[in-house]
Design a protein around this motif. Structure first.
Motif, PDB file in Angstrom:
ATOM      1  N   UNK A 147       0.861  -1.171   0.000  1.00 33.54           N
ATOM      2  CA  UNK A 147       0.000   0.000   0.000  1.00 33.54           C
ATOM      3  C   UNK A 147       0.903   1.228   0.000  1.00 33.54           C
ATOM      4  N   UNK A 148       0.557   2.221  -0.786  1.00 28.66           N
ATOM      5  CA  UNK A 148       1.372   3.426  -0.880  1.00 28.66           C
ATOM      6  C   UNK A 148       0.587   4.624  -0.375  1.00 28.66           C
ATOM      7  N   UNK A 149       1.257   5.421   0.418  1.00 29.47           N
ATOM      8  CA  UNK A 149       0.639   6.647   0.919  1.00 29.47           C
ATOM      9  C   UNK A 149       1.463   7.864   0.543  1.00 29.47           C
ATOM     10  N   UNK A 150       0.762   8.976   0.389  1.00 30.15           N
ATOM     11  CA  UNK A 150       1.409  10.275   0.246  1.00 30.15           C
ATOM     12  C   UNK A 150       1.115  11.085   1.505  1.00 30.15           C
ATOM     13  N   UNK A 151       2.140  11.715   2.013  1.00 28.82           N
ATOM     14  CA  UNK A 151       2.040  12.557   3.193  1.00 28.82           C
ATOM     15  C   UNK A 151       2.658  13.910   2.876  1.00 28.82           C
ATOM     16  N   UNK A 152       2.370  14.893   3.694  1.00 31.45           N
ATOM     17  CA  UNK A 152       3.009  16.187   3.527  1.00 31.45           C
ATOM     18  C   UNK A 152       3.271  16.812   4.886  1.00 31.45           C
ATOM     19  N   UNK A 159       6.672  23.843  10.644  1.00 33.19           N
ATOM     20  CA  UNK A 159       6.046  24.021  11.946  1.00 33.19           C
ATOM     21  C   UNK A 159       4.798  23.195  12.185  1.00 33.19           C
ATOM     22  N   UNK A 160       4.489  22.306  11.250  1.00 30.66           N
ATOM     23  CA  UNK A 160       3.276  21.491  11.397  1.00 30.66           C
ATOM     24  C   UNK A 160       3.617  20.008  11.417  1.00 30.66           C
ATOM     25  N   UNK A 161       2.648  19.237  11.900  1.00 35.69           N
ATOM     26  CA  UNK A 161       2.805  17.785  11.912  1.00 35.69           C
ATOM     27  C   UNK A 161       2.692  17.235  10.487  1.00 35.69           C
ATOM     28  N   UNK A 162       3.350  16.094  10.275  1.00 38.06           N
ATOM     29  CA  UNK A 162       3.182  15.418   9.001  1.00 38.06           C
ATOM     30  C   UNK A 162       1.762  14.862   8.929  1.00 38.06           C
ATOM     31  N   UNK A 163       1.104  15.087   7.804  1.00 37.44           N
ATOM     32  CA  UNK A 163      -0.274  14.645   7.675  1.00 37.44           C
ATOM     33  C   UNK A 163      -0.449  13.782   6.427  1.00 37.44           C
ATOM     34  N   UNK A 164      -1.409  12.868   6.524  1.00 36.76           N
ATOM     35  CA  UNK A 164      -1.708  12.023   5.380  1.00 36.76           C
ATOM     36  C   UNK A 164      -2.491  12.781   4.328  1.00 36.76           C
ATOM     37  N   UNK A 165      -2.152  12.568   3.083  1.00 39.83           N
ATOM     38  CA  UNK A 165      -2.819  13.219   1.962  1.00 39.83           C
ATOM     39  C   UNK A 165      -3.689  12.232   1.204  1.00 39.83           C
ATOM     40  N   UNK A 211       1.491  -3.572   5.389  1.00 40.03           N
ATOM     41  CA  UNK A 211       0.402  -3.908   6.289  1.00 40.03           C
ATOM     42  C   UNK A 211      -0.762  -4.581   5.581  1.00 40.03           C
ATOM     43  N   UNK A 212      -1.521  -5.338   6.338  1.00 40.94           N
ATOM     44  CA  UNK A 212      -2.744  -5.934   5.818  1.00 40.94           C
ATOM     45  C   UNK A 212      -3.939  -5.006   6.018  1.00 40.94           C
ATOM     46  N   UNK A 213      -3.724  -3.874   6.673  1.00 39.04           N
ATOM     47  CA  UNK A 213      -4.799  -2.896   6.847  1.00 39.04           C
ATOM     48  C   UNK A 213      -5.295  -2.446   5.483  1.00 39.04           C
ATOM     49  N   UNK A 253      -4.103   3.275   6.039  1.00 41.04           N
ATOM     50  CA  UNK A 253      -3.302   2.748   7.150  1.00 41.04           C
ATOM     51  C   UNK A 253      -2.656   3.890   7.927  1.00 41.04           C
ATOM     52  N   UNK A 254      -2.564   3.764   9.248  1.00 34.36           N
ATOM     53  CA  UNK A 254      -1.938   4.828  10.045  1.00 34.36           C
ATOM     54  C   UNK A 254      -0.466   4.992   9.710  1.00 34.36           C
ATOM     55  N   UNK A 255       0.088   6.129  10.015  1.00 31.35           N
ATOM     56  CA  UNK A 255       1.457   6.469   9.633  1.00 31.35           C
ATOM     57  C   UNK A 255       2.471   5.438  10.122  1.00 31.35           C
TER      58      UNK A 255
END
Length: 129
Positions: free
Chosen positions: A33-38, A42-48, A101-103, A111-113
Protein backbone atom coordinates in the motif's frame (compact mmCIF):
# COMPACT_ATOMS: atom_id res chain seq x y z
CA UNK A 1 19.21 -1.05 -1.18
CA UNK A 2 15.50 -0.44 -0.68
CA UNK A 3 14.63 3.09 -1.64
CA UNK A 4 11.72 5.37 -2.50
CA UNK A 5 12.43 8.51 -4.48
CA UNK A 6 9.93 11.33 -4.97
CA UNK A 7 10.13 13.78 -7.86
CA UNK A 8 8.00 16.38 -9.59
CA UNK A 9 7.86 19.05 -6.93
CA UNK A 10 8.50 22.71 -7.60
CA UNK A 11 7.10 26.21 -7.55
CA UNK A 12 3.65 26.73 -9.03
CA UNK A 13 1.13 29.56 -8.99
CA UNK A 14 -2.21 29.18 -7.20
CA UNK A 15 -4.61 27.27 -9.41
CA UNK A 16 -1.79 25.42 -11.12
CA UNK A 17 -0.98 21.73 -11.30
CA UNK A 18 1.88 19.39 -10.52
CA UNK A 19 2.32 15.66 -10.78
CA UNK A 20 4.46 13.97 -8.18
CA UNK A 21 6.08 10.60 -8.80
CA UNK A 22 7.24 8.02 -6.30
CA UNK A 23 9.64 5.47 -7.74
CA UNK A 24 10.92 2.42 -5.94
CA UNK A 25 14.26 0.70 -6.27
CA UNK A 26 15.34 -2.52 -4.65
CA UNK A 27 11.79 -3.79 -4.24
CA UNK A 28 8.52 -3.97 -6.14
CA UNK A 29 5.72 -1.63 -5.15
CA UNK A 30 2.91 -3.98 -6.09
CA UNK A 31 3.25 -5.72 -2.72
CA UNK A 32 2.68 -2.48 -0.82
CA UNK A 33 0.00 0.00 0.00
CA UNK A 34 1.37 3.43 -0.88
CA UNK A 35 0.64 6.65 0.92
CA UNK A 36 1.41 10.27 0.25
CA UNK A 37 2.04 12.56 3.19
CA UNK A 38 3.01 16.19 3.53
CA UNK A 39 4.63 18.36 6.13
CA UNK A 40 4.49 22.13 6.19
CA UNK A 41 6.94 24.18 8.27
CA UNK A 42 6.05 24.02 11.95
CA UNK A 43 3.28 21.49 11.40
CA UNK A 44 2.81 17.79 11.91
CA UNK A 45 3.18 15.42 9.00
CA UNK A 46 -0.27 14.65 7.68
CA UNK A 47 -1.71 12.02 5.38
CA UNK A 48 -2.82 13.22 1.96
CA UNK A 49 -3.83 10.08 0.10
CA UNK A 50 -3.27 6.36 -0.16
CA UNK A 51 -3.81 3.60 -2.70
CA UNK A 52 -4.20 -0.14 -2.33
CA UNK A 53 -1.85 -2.68 -3.87
CA UNK A 54 -4.05 -3.26 -6.88
CA UNK A 55 -5.02 0.38 -7.23
CA UNK A 56 -8.74 -0.30 -6.91
CA UNK A 57 -9.10 1.49 -3.57
CA UNK A 58 -8.05 5.03 -2.80
CA UNK A 59 -8.49 7.53 0.00
CA UNK A 60 -8.05 11.29 0.21
CA UNK A 61 -7.83 13.81 3.00
CA UNK A 62 -10.80 16.16 3.02
CA UNK A 63 -8.51 19.09 2.24
CA UNK A 64 -7.53 17.64 -1.14
CA UNK A 65 -10.64 15.74 -2.25
CA UNK A 66 -11.69 16.67 -5.74
CA UNK A 67 -8.32 18.28 -6.47
CA UNK A 68 -5.75 15.49 -6.07
CA UNK A 69 -5.71 12.05 -7.68
CA UNK A 70 -3.49 9.14 -6.73
CA UNK A 71 -2.66 6.36 -9.18
CA UNK A 72 -0.12 3.64 -9.64
CA UNK A 73 1.61 1.89 -12.50
CA UNK A 74 2.96 -1.33 -11.06
CA UNK A 75 4.67 -2.18 -14.34
CA UNK A 76 6.76 0.99 -13.91
CA UNK A 77 7.09 0.47 -10.15
CA UNK A 78 5.81 4.01 -9.67
CA UNK A 79 2.98 5.77 -7.89
CA UNK A 80 1.74 9.22 -8.86
CA UNK A 81 -0.05 12.09 -7.19
CA UNK A 82 -1.74 14.46 -9.62
CA UNK A 83 -2.36 17.77 -7.88
CA UNK A 84 -4.72 20.26 -9.51
CA UNK A 85 -6.16 23.60 -8.40
CA UNK A 86 -3.28 24.05 -6.03
CA UNK A 87 -3.62 26.46 -3.15
CA UNK A 88 -0.98 28.24 -1.04
CA UNK A 89 -1.96 26.00 1.89
CA UNK A 90 -0.80 22.98 -0.13
CA UNK A 91 2.77 24.22 0.26
CA UNK A 92 4.77 21.51 2.03
CA UNK A 93 7.34 18.79 1.60
CA UNK A 94 5.56 15.78 0.14
CA UNK A 95 6.63 12.26 1.06
CA UNK A 96 5.62 8.88 -0.29
CA UNK A 97 5.71 5.78 1.87
CA UNK A 98 5.18 2.06 1.39
CA UNK A 99 3.32 -0.20 3.80
CA UNK A 100 3.27 -3.99 3.81
CA UNK A 101 0.40 -3.91 6.29
CA UNK A 102 -2.74 -5.93 5.82
CA UNK A 103 -4.80 -2.90 6.85
CA UNK A 104 -7.17 -2.23 3.99
CA UNK A 105 -7.50 1.02 2.11
CA UNK A 106 -11.08 2.28 2.02
CA UNK A 107 -12.73 5.53 1.03
CA UNK A 108 -12.79 6.40 4.73
CA UNK A 109 -9.49 5.03 5.89
CA UNK A 110 -5.76 4.80 5.13
CA UNK A 111 -3.30 2.75 7.15
CA UNK A 112 -1.94 4.83 10.04
CA UNK A 113 1.46 6.47 9.63
CA UNK A 114 3.25 3.98 11.91
CA UNK A 115 2.36 1.10 9.59
CA UNK A 116 4.49 2.42 6.73
CA UNK A 117 7.78 0.58 6.39
CA UNK A 118 9.70 2.70 3.88
CA UNK A 119 9.78 6.44 3.33
CA UNK A 120 11.21 8.67 0.65
CA UNK A 121 13.21 11.82 1.34
CA UNK A 122 10.49 14.16 0.15
CA UNK A 123 9.98 16.72 -2.59
CA UNK A 124 9.17 20.38 -1.99
CA UNK A 125 5.95 21.83 -3.36
CA UNK A 126 5.53 25.58 -3.13
CA UNK A 127 2.34 27.29 -4.23
CA UNK A 128 2.82 31.02 -4.49
CA UNK A 129 2.21 33.92 -6.81
Amino acid sequence: QLQLVESGGGLVQPGGSLRLSCAASGFTLDSYTIGWFRQAPGKEREGVSCISRSGDSTNYADSVKGRFAISRDNAKNTVYLQMNSLKPEDTAVYFCAAASTLTRVTAEHCPPRYEYDYWGQGTQVTVSS
